[in-house]
Structures are given as C-alpha cells and as structure tokens.
Design a protein around this motif. Structure first.
Motif, PDB file in Angstrom:
ATOM      1  N   MET A  78       0.818  -1.212   0.000  1.00  0.00           N
ATOM      2  CA  MET A  78       0.000   0.000   0.000  1.00  0.00           C
ATOM      3  C   MET A  78       0.852   1.263   0.000  1.00  0.00           C
ATOM      4  N   SER A  79       2.182   1.109  -0.024  1.00  0.00           N
ATOM      5  CA  SER A  79       3.170   2.192  -0.198  1.00  0.00           C
ATOM      6  C   SER A  79       3.921   2.565   1.067  1.00  0.00           C
ATOM      7  N   LEU A  80       3.676   1.926   2.207  1.00  0.00           N
ATOM      8  CA  LEU A  80       4.348   2.327   3.441  1.00  0.00           C
ATOM      9  C   LEU A  80       5.796   1.824   3.485  1.00  0.00           C
ATOM     10  N   PRO A  81       6.725   2.657   3.969  1.00  0.00           N
ATOM     11  CA  PRO A  81       8.131   2.258   4.073  1.00  0.00           C
ATOM     12  C   PRO A  81       8.419   1.492   5.361  1.00  0.00           C
ATOM     13  N   ASP A  82       9.576   0.840   5.386  1.00  0.00           N
ATOM     14  CA  ASP A  82      10.061   0.226   6.620  1.00  0.00           C
ATOM     15  C   ASP A  82      10.475   1.308   7.599  1.00  0.00           C
ATOM     16  N   LEU A  83      10.165   1.090   8.867  1.00  0.00           N
ATOM     17  CA  LEU A  83      10.511   2.056   9.910  1.00  0.00           C
ATOM     18  C   LEU A  83      11.578   1.526  10.858  1.00  0.00           C
ATOM     19  N   TYR A  84      12.220   0.417  10.475  1.00  0.00           N
ATOM     20  CA  TYR A  84      13.408  -0.023  11.207  1.00  0.00           C
ATOM     21  C   TYR A  84      14.634   0.337  10.369  1.00  0.00           C
ATOM     22  N   GLU A  85      15.800   0.327  10.989  1.00  0.00           N
ATOM     23  CA  GLU A  85      17.023   0.741  10.314  1.00  0.00           C
ATOM     24  C   GLU A  85      17.632  -0.422   9.549  1.00  0.00           C
ATOM     25  N   PHE A  86      17.798  -0.257   8.251  1.00  0.00           N
ATOM     26  CA  PHE A  86      18.401  -1.307   7.440  1.00  0.00           C
ATOM     27  C   PHE A  86      19.833  -1.574   7.912  1.00  0.00           C
ATOM     28  N   GLY A  87      20.174  -2.833   8.035  1.00  0.00           N
ATOM     29  CA  GLY A  87      21.524  -3.216   8.394  1.00  0.00           C
ATOM     30  C   GLY A  87      21.869  -3.031   9.849  1.00  0.00           C
ATOM     31  N   ALA A  88      20.881  -2.759  10.686  1.00  0.00           N
ATOM     32  CA  ALA A  88      21.128  -2.552  12.117  1.00  0.00           C
ATOM     33  C   ALA A  88      19.922  -3.070  12.901  1.00  0.00           C
ATOM     34  N   PRO A  89      20.139  -3.405  14.172  1.00  0.00           N
ATOM     35  CA  PRO A  89      19.031  -3.944  14.979  1.00  0.00           C
ATOM     36  C   PRO A  89      18.154  -2.858  15.587  1.00  0.00           C
ATOM     37  N   ASN A  90      18.179  -1.677  15.027  1.00  0.00           N
ATOM     38  CA  ASN A  90      17.482  -0.544  15.630  1.00  0.00           C
ATOM     39  C   ASN A  90      16.193  -0.238  14.899  1.00  0.00           C
ATOM     40  N   GLY A  91      15.287   0.416  15.622  1.00  0.00           N
ATOM     41  CA  GLY A  91      14.052   0.886  15.021  1.00  0.00           C
ATOM     42  C   GLY A  91      13.893   2.372  15.270  1.00  0.00           C
ATOM     43  N   PHE A  92      13.133   3.041  14.409  1.00  0.00           N
ATOM     44  CA  PHE A  92      12.947   4.481  14.533  1.00  0.00           C
ATOM     45  C   PHE A  92      11.655   4.860  15.249  1.00  0.00           C
ATOM     46  N   THR A  93      10.722   3.925  15.401  1.00  0.00           N
ATOM     47  CA  THR A  93       9.423   4.282  15.993  1.00  0.00           C
ATOM     48  C   THR A  93       9.008   3.365  17.134  1.00  0.00           C
ATOM     49  N   ARG A  94       9.835   2.451  17.537  1.00  0.00           N
ATOM     50  CA  ARG A  94       9.436   1.463  18.543  1.00  0.00           C
ATOM     51  C   ARG A  94       9.032   2.108  19.857  1.00  0.00           C
ATOM     52  N   PRO A  95       7.972   1.558  20.479  1.00  0.00           N
ATOM     53  CA  PRO A  95       7.270   0.317  20.166  1.00  0.00           C
ATOM     54  C   PRO A  95       6.103   0.470  19.212  1.00  0.00           C
ATOM     55  N   PHE A  96       6.042   1.576  18.482  1.00  0.00           N
ATOM     56  CA  PHE A  96       4.860   1.873  17.679  1.00  0.00           C
ATOM     57  C   PHE A  96       5.040   1.485  16.214  1.00  0.00           C
ATOM     58  N   SER A  97       3.972   0.988  15.611  1.00  0.00           N
ATOM     59  CA  SER A  97       3.813   0.666  14.199  1.00  0.00           C
ATOM     60  C   SER A  97       4.351  -0.714  13.814  1.00  0.00           C
ATOM     61  N   VAL A  98       3.487  -1.463  13.165  1.00  0.00           N
ATOM     62  CA  VAL A  98       3.862  -2.765  12.621  1.00  0.00           C
ATOM     63  C   VAL A  98       4.886  -2.628  11.497  1.00  0.00           C
ATOM     64  N   MET A  99       5.095  -1.414  10.987  1.00  0.00           N
ATOM     65  CA  MET A  99       6.093  -1.205   9.949  1.00  0.00           C
ATOM     66  C   MET A  99       7.504  -1.066  10.531  1.00  0.00           C
ATOM     67  N   ASP A 100       7.615  -1.067  11.849  1.00  0.00           N
ATOM     68  CA  ASP A 100       8.925  -1.146  12.509  1.00  0.00           C
ATOM     69  C   ASP A 100       9.097  -2.595  12.967  1.00  0.00           C
ATOM     70  N   ASP A 101       9.312  -2.851  14.215  1.00  0.00           N
ATOM     71  CA  ASP A 101       9.450  -4.209  14.721  1.00  0.00           C
ATOM     72  C   ASP A 101       8.058  -4.817  14.888  1.00  0.00           C
ATOM     73  N   ILE A 102       7.772  -5.850  14.104  1.00  0.00           N
ATOM     74  CA  ILE A 102       6.443  -6.465  14.105  1.00  0.00           C
ATOM     75  C   ILE A 102       6.067  -6.977  15.490  1.00  0.00           C
ATOM     76  N   GLY A 103       7.045  -7.373  16.276  1.00  0.00           N
ATOM     77  CA  GLY A 103       6.765  -8.009  17.557  1.00  0.00           C
ATOM     78  C   GLY A 103       6.648  -7.069  18.729  1.00  0.00           C
ATOM     79  N   GLU A 104       6.659  -5.742  18.506  1.00  0.00           N
ATOM     80  CA  GLU A 104       6.554  -4.805  19.623  1.00  0.00           C
ATOM     81  C   GLU A 104       5.144  -4.784  20.201  1.00  0.00           C
ATOM     82  N   ASP A 105       4.978  -4.073  21.341  1.00  0.00           N
ATOM     83  CA  ASP A 105       3.715  -4.156  22.081  1.00  0.00           C
ATOM     84  C   ASP A 105       2.665  -3.154  21.614  1.00  0.00           C
ATOM     85  N   ALA A 106       2.968  -2.325  20.610  1.00  0.00           N
ATOM     86  CA  ALA A 106       1.985  -1.371  20.083  1.00  0.00           C
ATOM     87  C   ALA A 106       2.072  -1.363  18.559  1.00  0.00           C
TER      88      ALA A 106
END
Length: 389
Positions: A235-263
């Motif tokens: 649907m056009s949404l980008p990834d919100l985790y950092e490519f090549g690193a174990p970091n996320g930019f929006t955690r714990p929010f949005s399934v477009m970051d870490d799918i397994g977070e609590d929000a």
C-alpha cells in the motif's frame, strides 16, 4: 523485511503570541499555567482551528515504490474498499511441506483481515482467497531464496506459482498474489514484498497484478502480523526499522517497525497517508488553544492528530496512544510525537518517534524542532494538549 528493486511551502509566522484561552481582561498578563486552561468550562476558546490540513501533507518522495507523502503510486494497492488477495501455497523438490495448506492459512486468517479492519476503522476490507493445494515448484528452495532478493527473481517465483495454479484459480479479480512457502523451507528465511510496476506486471486471466508477497520461515515467529507488515508495503508504506542494524525508529509503535513490539497499530501519519483518517480528524498548525486528541486505536470520532509543518519536507505529528485493541500490551500510554521527513527513504527513518520512543505523560512539557508540546490532562480515551512555537 522489504526487499525490492526496480509545494506549497507554508510560510509560518516567525513568532506567535500565545493568547490565554480564558477571559481575564482585568487581570495581570497570563502565566504559562494560565495558558493551559486545564478546565474547559469557562474558556472562550478550546480547540483551535489551525489551517487547511492539506498544508501539512508532504509531496510523495518514494524512490522504490514505498515512501512518505501523496499522491501514492498508482501501482500500489488501493487502501479503501475491498482488496482481493489470491493466496497460493508452494513447496520444493528438496523440501516437501510438512503441514497442510489449511494449517498455514490459519496462521494468516482471520487475524490479518481483522487487523486491517480495526486499523482502517472499517474502511478497508481484505479478503483472502486461498487455493488449498501445495504447488510443487521446479527448482530447489535455495534457488528461490536467492531469487527473491531481486525484482525479476522474485517475479519469476510468483509467476511460476501463478502458472501452476492458473487452471484451477480465477485471478481476474486479484489485486495481489501471496505465495506461502512451506514454513519448513528454512533456506527461505524471510518473506519479502515484490513491488511490481506496469512495465513488468504479473498477468493472469486478464488481470494485471503489480503487487506480490512471498512468505518465509519467519512466518512461524511473526504470525499474521507478517502479512499486515508486507501488505503495508504493497500500500506504499516504508520500513521504519534501520536497514543493516538492529534498531528501530518508531518502537514500540507501528507494525512497519518491529512487528513483535507491544503497540503494532499504525501511526497517525500512516493512517492519514492511506486514507483511513479524514482531513477533519487532523489539525494542522493549530496553536494557542487546547486540543483534545482521541486515542488513535479507538473507533470513536474526534481529532486524531495535531501536525505542524516545519518546512517543505518535514512535519511534526502528535497523537495519543492507549492500550486498546492491538496495542493492548502498551506499557506506557500517552502522547507520541513523531517527525515525518520526506527526504528520508525506507529503512533510513522517514518517520521517527522523538520522545525517547515512549509516550509523554500528563503534565509533561517538551520542545521538539522548535515546537513546545504540553500535555494538559489525560483520560482512558485520550489526551488534551497545547502546542506553541
């Protein structure tokens, strides 16, 4: 987890005199506390109107089929109405399936459909149409594991599965094809999205299909939220985790970051971009009054986000999050402030939660990019805030 290949500039006033919302004509000048107007009763002004919400939209900037802004590419899935998904099941000469297609389908359904119905406030209906037969592809699993890393390799995988099923499946109404690899094919570790285009689509039964997804062994870890993430790309949404690193930019929010977070529910900007939030639920550059934000997860009406246009490529977004719906495990509810930056591509932080990736609590005041956000009061349903420059 997305692998794919081939202004109006609002001039903001340099200074803004914040006027008390309470009428005190004969009293000394209002203090900061007076400006909060914590009790709406007796206040002359409550929620400020701001400017046309369209002034807070960003121009589309995606260079790989996904991105931030509007209008979305025509190749991507529609986001309202009904999306029809043809679901196929594939195993390989070297890895025969060890469970039934129905068992695999049950991982997706009805969870994926229900997630979209809730996040879109009923505006999007996703229909999964499974062909419950294992399709034996021609090459070993490692061949496809390598192939899905490229545009044409992934297209080959999808097209072969479609061709095998074509005699038994009507693809004429399909908006997207999902090929479920047998989960015991460990070589295919992850399941990416194919970002097709009108030059090289999938074609079957007269349908031109520019969106496809393939599952991997990680399906067993993520469950149905894997499909919600990947369809987010479609649907056009980008990834919100950092490519090549174990970091996320929006955690714990949005399934477009870490799918397994609590929000995992989508952020306000994402819902607005997809047309699930209407313009009358967005306030743009609304300063000087008290804004009541309804929790983004709630089905109730009301203002869902307050936005501030910073420059031609950036918008500050303020929303309220609560442990409601799919965010029911959220540990720290409250106000979430995000920076949306159209100059940043998928995997580089086009949306970033600024307040230490945790919500602001009642009576918190913080400055973000020259904008002061004050949380005046909070309830189970949302937050009352004030914005100033």
């Amino acid at each position: 987890m997305n692998l794919h290949s081939p202004g109006l500039l609002l001039v903001l006033r340099s200074s803004l005199l914040l006027i008390s919302c309470c009428s005190t004509p004969k009293n000394p000048p209002a203090t900061d506390t007076d400006l909060l107007c914590p009790e709406p009763e007796g206040c002359e002004t409550d929620e400020p109107s701001g400017v046309d919400p369209e002034q807070c939209r960003l121009e589309w900037s995606g260079g790989s089929g996904v991105g931030i802004g509007s209008p979305r590419p025509t190749e991507r899935l529609k986001t309202t109405g009904t999306v029809n998904i043809s679901v196929l099941f594939a195993d390989f000469p070297d890895v025969a399936a060890d469970r039934t297609p129905q068992d695999v389908h049950d991982i997706l359904s009805p969870g994926a459909e229900e997630f979209f119905a809730a996040n879109s406030y009923g505006k999007l209906t996703v229909t999964l149409e499974p062909h419950l037969t294992w399709l034996r592809l021609s090459q070993p699993s490692a061949h496809y594991a390598e192939g899905i890393r490229t545009f044409f390799g992934h297209r080959e995988f999808l097209a072969e599965a479609v061709a095998l099923a074509d005699d038994d499946v009507d693809f004429s109404q399909a908006d997207v094809v999902v090929v479920m690899s047998t989960p015991n094919a460990a070589t295919i570790g992850v399941g990416p999205t194919w970002m097709g285009n009108f030059d090289f689509p999938l074609e079957a039964d007269g349908a031109t299909i520019t969106n496809g997804i393939t599952s991997g062994a990680d399906l067993l870890h993520w469950g149905h939220l894997w499909l919600n993430h990947e369809l987010g790309h479609s649907m056009s949404l980008p990834d919100l985790y950092e490519f090549g690193a174990p970091n996320g930019f929006t955690r714990p929010f949005s399934v477009m970051d870490d799918i397994g977070e609590d929000a995992p529910e989508y952020l306000a900007w994402e819902r607005w971009q997809l047309g699930w939030l209407d313009d009358d639920q967005i306030l743009c550059d609304a300063f000087g009054g008290t804004i009541s934000l309804t929790a983004i997860e709630s089905a109730s009406e009301g203002t869902r986000a307050a936005m501030v246009r910073l420059d031609d490529r950036r918008v500050l977004t303020v929303e309220s999050r609560r442990p409601i719906g799919y965010d029911n495990d959220l540990v720290r509810p409250g106000v979430v402030v995000s920076l949306v930056d159209a100059a940043l591509q998928t995997g580089a932080g086009p949306i970033r939660v600024l307040n230490d990736q945790a919500a602001l609590l009642e009576t918190n005041t913080r400055d973000f990019e020259g904008v002061t956000v004050t949380v005046i009061s909070s309830t189970d349903d949302g937050d009352r805030i004030q914005l100033s420059r």
